[in-house]
Scaffold this active site. Structure first.
Site, PDB file in Angstrom:
ATOM      1  N   CYS A  81       5.649  -9.031 -10.022  1.00 52.97           N
ATOM      2  CA  CYS A  81       6.782  -9.343 -10.897  1.00 52.97           C
ATOM      3  C   CYS A  81       7.096 -10.847 -10.860  1.00 52.97           C
ATOM      4  CB  CYS A  81       7.991  -8.486 -10.538  1.00 52.97           C
ATOM      5  SG  CYS A  81       9.233  -8.402 -11.850  1.00 52.97           S
ATOM      6  N   HIS A 180       5.882  -3.223  -9.557  1.00 54.59           N
ATOM      7  CA  HIS A 180       6.250  -3.219  -8.141  1.00 54.59           C
ATOM      8  C   HIS A 180       5.565  -2.067  -7.405  1.00 54.59           C
ATOM      9  CE1 HIS A 180       9.709  -6.100  -8.380  1.00 54.59           C
ATOM     10  NE2 HIS A 180       9.738  -5.687  -9.632  1.00 54.59           N
ATOM     11  N   GLU A 182       5.054  -1.718  -4.359  1.00 53.44           N
ATOM     12  CA  GLU A 182       5.628  -1.509  -3.021  1.00 53.44           C
ATOM     13  C   GLU A 182       6.708  -0.429  -3.009  1.00 53.44           C
ATOM     14  OE1 GLU A 182       8.351  -4.515  -4.957  1.00 53.44           O
ATOM     15  OE2 GLU A 182       6.196  -4.109  -4.937  1.00 53.44           O
TER      16      GLU A 182
END
Length: 201
Positions: A81, A180, A182
């Site tokens: 991002c 994202h 994660e």
């Protein structure tokens, strides 16, 4: 098999989530806030956050030029991002005083998918990742409007108004995604980066 030490730029964003993803992908993770900490890592993740704020914090913490130098020397890096925005060579819709790292020959547009309320999830086919599609979470995300001749496109949006937009790229030892990974529990994007760092030894 050696465990690379991979830092996460700890100025803003999902630092803990990236560190957890690294640990479960066979790497030793560490936070990076100072130039001496940057010197100790084999690779670096630049997490999401607010890209203009992060660029300012790079100067506040005296990290901008050391990071540019290490990237120029071949430090493997992955940006998600805002990290993608910072790694880009050209940024659209940003402040004129914002810094960038010029590590990827791409043009990105900030907040290309819209505001926070326009955040969404979708499934992506991601080059080099086999099996199920990668679930991608987009939060005030950028997209890539131009890729240079040495840039490999890893993923594009499959459908909807943004169909065909480039959202993951790689150039040499540097990777970036608009989304994202994660936050989903799927570690395959991180694993791809860890493998990239390991091969760069």
């Amino acid at each position: 098999m050696s465990s690379p030490r991979i830092g996460v730029l700890a100025l803003q964003g999902d630092v803990r989530e990236h560190l957890a993803a690294l640990e479960s992908s066979g790497a030793a993770g560490s936070s990076v806030r100072r130039a001496e900490e940057l010197d100790e890592v084999d690779g670096l993740i630049i997490p999401g956050g607010e890209s203009t704020t992060m660029s300012n914090l790079l100067t506040v913490f005296d990290l901008l030029e050391p990071l540019r130098a290490r990237l120029k020397d071949g430090l493997p890096a992955y940006g998600s991002c805002a990290g993608m925005i910072l790694l880009a060579g050209e940024i659209l819709d940003t402040r004129p005083d914002a810094h960038h790292l010029d590590a990827l020959d791409i043009t990105v547009r900030r907040n290309a998918f819209g505001r926070q309320v326009d955040s969404f999830e979708t499934d992506l086919q991601f080059a080099g990742i086999e099996g199920d599609a990668v679930r991608a979470v987009f939060i005030r995300a950028p997209w890539v409007e131009r890729v240079g001749p040495d840039v490999e496109v890893l993923a594009t949006v499959p459908e909807g108004p943004a169909a065909g937009r480039v959202v993951a790229v790689r150039q040499g030892n540097v990777m970036a995604t608009s989304f994202h990974p994660e936050v989903t529990g799927d570690r395959r994007v991180h694993q791809q980066f860890v493998d990239l760092v390991r091969k760069s030894f």
